[in-house]
Design an enzyme around this catalytic site. Sequence first.
Site, PDB file in Angstrom:
ATOM      1  N   LYS A  43      36.791  76.684  98.965  1.00 39.60           N
ATOM      2  CA  LYS A  43      35.805  76.028  99.743  1.00 39.60           C
ATOM      3  C   LYS A  43      36.750  74.951 100.053  1.00 39.60           C
ATOM      4  CE  LYS A  43      32.434  77.624  96.932  1.00 39.60           C
ATOM      5  NZ  LYS A  43      33.084  78.246  96.203  1.00 39.60           N
ATOM      6  N   ARG A 122      23.994  77.357  94.985  1.00 42.96           N
ATOM      7  CA  ARG A 122      24.638  78.882  94.659  1.00 42.96           C
ATOM      8  C   ARG A 122      23.662  79.630  93.790  1.00 42.96           C
ATOM      9  NH1 ARG A 122      29.129  75.279  93.050  1.00 42.96           N
ATOM     10  NH2 ARG A 122      30.737  76.598  91.620  1.00 42.96           N
ATOM     11  N   ARG A 161      45.876  76.057  89.798  1.00 44.94           N
ATOM     12  CA  ARG A 161      45.186  75.284  90.607  1.00 44.94           C
ATOM     13  C   ARG A 161      45.803  73.577  89.811  1.00 44.94           C
ATOM     14  NH1 ARG A 161      39.687  75.750  93.453  1.00 44.94           N
ATOM     15  NH2 ARG A 161      38.315  75.259  91.294  1.00 44.94           N
ATOM     16  N   ARG A 194      41.580  71.837  85.734  1.00 45.52           N
ATOM     17  CA  ARG A 194      39.966  71.319  85.895  1.00 45.52           C
ATOM     18  C   ARG A 194      40.030  72.061  84.380  1.00 45.52           C
ATOM     19  NH1 ARG A 194      37.322  72.578  91.410  1.00 45.52           N
ATOM     20  NH2 ARG A 194      35.879  73.966  89.985  1.00 45.52           N
ATOM     21  N   ARG A 205      32.962  82.311  85.530  1.00 47.34           N
ATOM     22  CA  ARG A 205      31.850  81.875  87.081  1.00 47.34           C
ATOM     23  C   ARG A 205      32.074  82.870  87.370  1.00 47.34           C
ATOM     24  NH1 ARG A 205      36.627  77.469  87.958  1.00 47.34           N
ATOM     25  NH2 ARG A 205      35.603  77.032  89.617  1.00 47.34           N
TER      26      ARG A 205
END
Length: 257
Positions: A43, A122, A161, A194, A205
Site C-alpha cells: 500500500k 484500520r 522489506r 522495520r 500484524r
Amino acid sequence: MDNIRRNDRAGWLQGPSATCSSLPVSVPDPWRLILLGAPGVGKGTQAALLNKELHACHLSTGDVFRAAKSQSECDLTPAMKSALEYMRRGDLVPDAFVLAMVRERSACLRCGGGFILDGFPRTLEQAESLSDLMKTELLSLTAVINYELPVEQIVARLGGRLTCEKCKAVFHATERPPKISGTCDICHGKLYQREDDRPESIRIRLEAYDRSTLPLIQFYKRAGLLLTVAATGVPQEICAKTLTALTAWRARHVPVA
Ligand code: AMP
C-alpha cells in the site's frame, strides 16, 4: 510534477503546528482515496506511485508513528510513547489515540490536492469516525481500493522489506534490491528493517488485520465504494492496474447533470 520530493508532508507527519513545504495544486475534482489491504501488499509503495500520478497527498498513519519514533524521547507525549509500544509489538494502536491524531490533522483531509489514506482506517470504529469527520467537513470519498495478495506472498514481501531511515523509500532484498547494499538509491540514507517487519511481529500484524481490518471490506462494499485490485506483479504494473480501474470507476460514477 513530483510531489514526493517537493512536499515534505510536514502538516501530516508533524501535526498542525507544522507547514508543508509545498501545497499540492488544488484541482476541481481531487481524488480522495483509501487504500486497504493486508500489511505487505504494498500500500505504501502504491500510495507513493499514485501520489506522482494523481497529485493527491500520501497520508499514512504508520509514517506519523515512525516520524515520532525518530524524535528524542523527551519530545514525545506519554500517549505517543505508549502508542509506539503497541507499534513495536506489531499490535494496533488503540482507536482513541489514532482518531485524535487524525482529527488533529483534518486540514490534510481538506487539502485541495486530495488525499490517499494508507493504513487508516484500520477498524470499523475508525471507518465510522472517518465517515463522520468527512461529513462534518462536507467531503466525500472517491473510492476505497482493496489490494489483494495470497498470504505466502505477503510474508515473503514483508520479510525482505528494507526502508530508508531518511526519505522512507522502500526496497526489497530480492524483488527490488538497492544499487548499493544497505544504502538508499534516492537519498543515500541508511536502509533498515522495520521492527514490525520481524517474523514474530509479522504474524501478530496479519492476525490483527484479519480481526480488525477485514470487516472494513464489507463496510465499504455496502457503501458502494469498494474497488478491488490484484496486488500481483511489480509496483509499476500494480499502479497501472489501479489507474485503469480508477479511470473506469470515475467514468461510471460521474454525477448526472
Ligand atoms: P503501517 O505502516 O500502516 O503498517 O503501520 C505500522 C504500525 O503503526 C501498525 O502495525 C500499527 O501498530 C500502527 N498503526 C498505523 N496506523 C494505525 C491505525 N490506523 N490504527 C492502529 N494502529 C495503527
